[in-house]
Design a protein around this motif. Structure first.
Motif, PDB file in Angstrom:
ATOM      1  N   VAL A  45       3.460   1.024  -1.398  1.00 55.96           N
ATOM      2  CA  VAL A  45       3.282   1.706  -0.121  1.00 55.96           C
ATOM      3  C   VAL A  45       2.898   0.706   0.969  1.00 55.96           C
ATOM      4  CG1 VAL A  45       1.857   3.370   1.121  1.00 55.96           C
ATOM      5  CG2 VAL A  45       2.754   3.939  -1.133  1.00 55.96           C
ATOM      6  N   LEU A  46       2.094  -0.291   0.632  1.00 51.18           N
ATOM      7  CA  LEU A  46       1.703  -1.312   1.602  1.00 51.18           C
ATOM      8  C   LEU A  46       2.903  -2.134   2.057  1.00 51.18           C
ATOM      9  CD1 LEU A  46      -1.626  -2.592  -0.025  1.00 51.18           C
ATOM     10  CD2 LEU A  46      -1.379  -1.014   1.906  1.00 51.18           C
ATOM     11  N   LEU A  47       3.886  -2.290   1.180  1.00 51.39           N
ATOM     12  CA  LEU A  47       5.065  -3.080   1.529  1.00 51.39           C
ATOM     13  C   LEU A  47       6.071  -2.315   2.377  1.00 51.39           C
ATOM     14  CD1 LEU A  47       5.950  -5.058  -1.735  1.00 51.39           C
ATOM     15  CD2 LEU A  47       5.051  -5.960   0.398  1.00 51.39           C
ATOM     16  N   PHE A  48       5.986  -0.987   2.397  1.00 49.62           N
ATOM     17  CA  PHE A  48       6.957  -0.195   3.146  1.00 49.62           C
ATOM     18  C   PHE A  48       6.962  -0.547   4.631  1.00 49.62           C
ATOM     19  CE2 PHE A  48       6.906   3.625  -0.017  1.00 49.62           C
ATOM     20  CZ  PHE A  48       7.659   2.869  -0.899  1.00 49.62           C
ATOM     21  N   ALA A  49       5.855  -1.051   5.143  1.00 48.93           N
ATOM     22  CA  ALA A  49       5.788  -1.412   6.559  1.00 48.93           C
ATOM     23  C   ALA A  49       6.581  -2.684   6.861  1.00 48.93           C
ATOM     24  CB  ALA A  49       4.329  -1.603   6.993  1.00 48.93           C
ATOM     25  N   ARG A  50       6.866  -3.488   5.842  1.00 49.26           N
ATOM     26  CA  ARG A  50       7.561  -4.764   6.050  1.00 49.26           C
ATOM     27  C   ARG A  50       8.965  -4.768   5.450  1.00 49.26           C
ATOM     28  NH1 ARG A  50       4.127  -9.095   6.592  1.00 49.26           N
ATOM     29  NH2 ARG A  50       6.055 -10.208   7.154  1.00 49.26           N
ATOM     30  N   ILE A  51       9.178  -3.979   4.401  1.00 49.21           N
ATOM     31  CA  ILE A  51      10.472  -3.952   3.720  1.00 49.21           C
ATOM     32  C   ILE A  51      10.907  -2.498   3.562  1.00 49.21           C
ATOM     33  CG2 ILE A  51      11.764  -4.673   1.669  1.00 49.21           C
ATOM     34  CD1 ILE A  51       9.562  -6.687   1.085  1.00 49.21           C
ATOM     35  N   GLU A  52      12.185  -2.246   3.732  1.00 46.99           N
ATOM     36  CA  GLU A  52      12.701  -0.887   3.556  1.00 46.99           C
ATOM     37  C   GLU A  52      12.463  -0.402   2.125  1.00 46.99           C
ATOM     38  OE1 GLU A  52      16.704  -0.292   4.876  1.00 46.99           O
ATOM     39  OE2 GLU A  52      16.452  -1.679   6.566  1.00 46.99           O
TER      40      GLU A  52
END
Length: 297
Positions: A45-52
């Protein structure tokens, strides 16, 4: 001169691995899997802001496929497997690719608790099919009640999110069924076949996720984060699932999955200092009682 490797350098045989793995109770493997089942999505979930979303799913599958391929040499499976074994592994690979994709698409649109509640529809049904005694039916009833309280299903959010969540639920059930089939020969053999299936999953998901994951290749920290998601979400829990499935019936394993919402609450309390409400504590107690009450039929 004998050029064979010395005993100190010979790789451990599947029989030795199985013997060592057998010393740990299956519930121990399951509980490790349960912990990482929620650590992985929290990283994702934390990565969703940087990667689709599908890019994160691709990084997860790719990391697991590389690790399994290197450590288990899963490619050798295809040369010695029977036709039936290959078909089972191919099916599991397709399921893993689709399940990971749909799960991330769902939690991008709906609360994790709602997606988790829907995900348990299949395992609860599987557990119900395996119940043969009044004691086990009572155990199942307690676990279902506990899951309902902990997940607090609310029909809010995007309709497409629910479509993805129900697709994930069906695929999760197939994962349990196929996972038990490849675990039938023992935990070590099951892990080898799981590695081969993860390679199939990577081939299937690559056309859908490689483009979305491409920005991560320019940022080493993002790549490391994606690798962390893969290890926490697909390597550790899937290996532990195989070692547990090899010694538990499908119905018993499905019932144990009801521990996951309780584990999420416990992780929230320990890691995030989220104090559970009285209702959540009651739900945890019901789930624990159900698992403790359940016996093999």
């Amino acid at each position: 001169m004998d050029s064979s490797p010395s005993p100190e350098t010979q790789p451990a045989s599947p029989a030795l691995i199985g013997a060592l793995a057998g010393r740990v109770p299956p519930l121990g493997y399951f509980m490790v899997s349960a912990v990482f089942h929620y650590l992985g999505p929290s990283f994702a979930v934390l990565l969703f802001a940087r990667i689709e979303v599908l890019g994160v799913a691709w990084l997860r599958v790719a990391t697991a496929a590389v690790i399994f391929g290197l450590s288990r040499r899963a490619w050798r499976f295809w040369f010695r497997a029977t036709r039936a074994q290959r078909l089972t592994v191919l099916a599991l690979g397709l399921v893993l690719a689709a399940m990971n994709g749909f799960f991330y698409l769902a939690i991008d649109r709906l609360p994790l608790g709602t997606v988790g509640a829907i995900e348990f529809i299949g395992p609860i049904a599987l557990a119900a099919i395996g119940m043969r005694t009044a004691r086990n039916l009572l155990a199942l009833g307690l676990a279902v009640a506990g899951v309902a309280i902990l997940t607090d299903i609310r029909l809010a959010g995007e309709p497409l999110g629910y479509l993805f969540a129900f697709a994930n639920a069906g695929l999760f059930l197939l994962y349990i069924l196929l996972g038990h089939r490849i675990a039938a020969s023992g935990g070590a053999a099951g892990i080898e076949r799981l590695g081969a299936a993860m390679g199939v999953a990577l081939v299937v998901i690559t056309p859908f996720g490689i483009g979305a994951a491409w920005p991560a290749f320019g940022d080493p920290l993002l790549l490391l984060a994606g690798a962390g998601v893969g290890i926490a979400s697909s390597v550790v829990p899937y290996i532990c699932d195989q070692l547990a499935m090899a010694r538990l019936s499908r119905a018993h394993f499905a019932l144990l999955l009801s521990v996951l919402p309780a584990m999420a609450s416990l992780i929230g309390f320990v890691v995030l200092r989220q104090i559970p409400s009285l209702a959540e504590l009651f739900g945890i107690g019901l789930v624990a009682a159900g698992v403790a009450l359940r016996r093999e039929s």
